[in-house]
Design an enzyme around this catalytic site. Structure first.
Site, mmCIF file in Angstrom:
data_model
loop_
_atom_site.group_PDB
_atom_site.id
_atom_site.type_symbol
_atom_site.label_atom_id
_atom_site.label_comp_id
_atom_site.label_asym_id
_atom_site.label_seq_id
_atom_site.Cartn_x
_atom_site.Cartn_y
_atom_site.Cartn_z
ATOM 1 N N ARG A 118 -39.763 -22.911 -21.557
ATOM 2 C CA ARG A 118 -38.893 -21.966 -20.860
ATOM 3 C C ARG A 118 -39.471 -20.560 -20.761
ATOM 4 O O ARG A 118 -39.291 -19.867 -19.762
ATOM 5 C CB ARG A 118 -37.536 -21.890 -21.572
ATOM 6 C CG ARG A 118 -36.678 -23.104 -21.376
ATOM 7 C CD ARG A 118 -35.345 -22.928 -22.072
ATOM 8 N NE ARG A 118 -34.599 -24.172 -22.091
ATOM 9 C CZ ARG A 118 -33.433 -24.319 -22.699
ATOM 10 N NH1 ARG A 118 -32.919 -23.299 -23.371
ATOM 11 N NH2 ARG A 118 -32.795 -25.463 -22.678
ATOM 12 N N ALA A 166 -23.589 -26.386 -23.015
ATOM 13 C CA ALA A 166 -24.862 -27.095 -22.850
ATOM 14 C C ALA A 166 -24.708 -28.232 -21.840
ATOM 15 O O ALA A 166 -23.830 -29.076 -21.977
ATOM 16 C CB ALA A 166 -25.330 -27.639 -24.194
ATOM 17 N N ALA A 180 -23.111 -27.229 -34.713
ATOM 18 C CA ALA A 180 -23.663 -27.043 -36.061
ATOM 19 C C ALA A 180 -22.555 -26.967 -37.110
ATOM 20 O O ALA A 180 -22.635 -27.615 -38.156
ATOM 21 C CB ALA A 180 -24.523 -25.782 -36.108
ATOM 22 N N GLY A 186 -18.964 -24.661 -33.460
ATOM 23 C CA GLY A 186 -19.726 -25.421 -32.475
ATOM 24 C C GLY A 186 -20.288 -26.685 -33.105
ATOM 25 O O GLY A 186 -19.812 -27.156 -34.142
#
Length: 271
Positions: free
Chosen positions: A267, A45, A15, A13
């Site tokens: 969140r 995302a 990272a 991904g």
């Protein structure tokens, strides 16, 4: 298959790709992905990436981040994240990532826990835009090999030091690979929940391996989730309704048609 590399990166991904692109071209690198290259949560995302707008934004950004983390954040880590954000964005643009512009300048939206607009985005597929462009740059590197549908079954340890990874391919074959350095850039535990916006193959393998080997972990009870998805009774991955939708003014109502929460709180509070 080769069995010795300079560096092994677990995860393909954002990272993993960003790490690979910052290693020397002389390093022989192996990257592994548990599924396909587009099956990382980085691709899912939607919203965007927060960035320090200017020097006057530092104090506000710092306080917003600490408040969202219930003031349990490592302050030095928050400082590094904020102060390096502009240079990281510049690097991403250099790799070909295109962020939304307005009148020739970067456009910003807002997400939960931020007191002002400081989120850069690309339509509503920011993750796909960043990850695909980084992967394209990775593919250009002759020193980087990628194995898909290959999972990390365990790490290899010699003299209390990780010196490799045991790989399990999708056909069940087990192979050891060795490296001077091993980077974990792998997914979280979102896939273990009955309902989630994550891919179901993300099951926290690195966390389990760390626990098994006595590797120190911190705040593993903090699991980031998205409060809003399309409703589904079917178990598995639900379609995410991005936080930036609320950042642009969307409100939440209960079944009585009443607004019941400040939609731009962190969140965990909104959840």
């Amino acid at each position: 298959m080769k069995h010795v590399y300079d560096v092994i990166i677990v995860g393909c991904g954002v990272a993993g790709c960003f790490a690979a692109l910052h290693l020397p071209d002389t390093a022989d690198i192996l990257m592994i992905s548990k599924a396909g290259l587009e099956d990382s949560d980085s691709f899912l995302a939607q919203g965007g990436i927060c960035v320090l707008r200017d020097d006057n934004d530092y104090d506000s950004f710092f306080e917003d981040t600490l408040r969202a983390g219930h003031y349990e954040n490592r302050k030095e880590s928050v400082d590094i994240m904020i102060r390096s954000s502009r240079s990281v964005i510049k690097e991403l643009i250099g790799y070909g990532v295109e962020f939304a512009n307005r009148d020739g300048k970067l456009a910003y939206t807002r997400e939960g826990a931020h007191s002002k607009n400081r989120i850069l985005y690309h339509d509503d597929i920011t993750g796909k835009e960043i990850t695909s462009k980084l992967l394209a740059r990775v593919h250009e590197k002759k020193n980087i090999s990628i194995k898909t549908y290959t999972e990390m079954a365990d790490i290899l340890v010699k003299d209390d030091r990780c010196d490799g990874v045991i790989l399990r391919t999708d056909d069940g074959k087990i192979e050891p690979v060795f490296a001077e350095d091993v980077i974990w850039a792998c997914g979280g535990i979102g896939g273990i929940y009955e309902h989630s916006t994550n891919f179901p193959h993300l099951t926290g393998d690195a966390l389990a391996i760390a626990l098994n080997h006595g590797i120190a972990l911190e705040h593993v009870n903090y699991v980031q989730i998205h409060p809003t998805t399309l409703y589904s009774e079917r178990p598995g991955r639900s379609f995410l309704i991005s936080e930036s939708v609320r950042g642009e003014g969307a409100v939440l109502y209960n079944k009585q048609g009443e607004r019941f929460v400040d939609e731009l709180l962190p969140r965990d509070v909104v959840s």
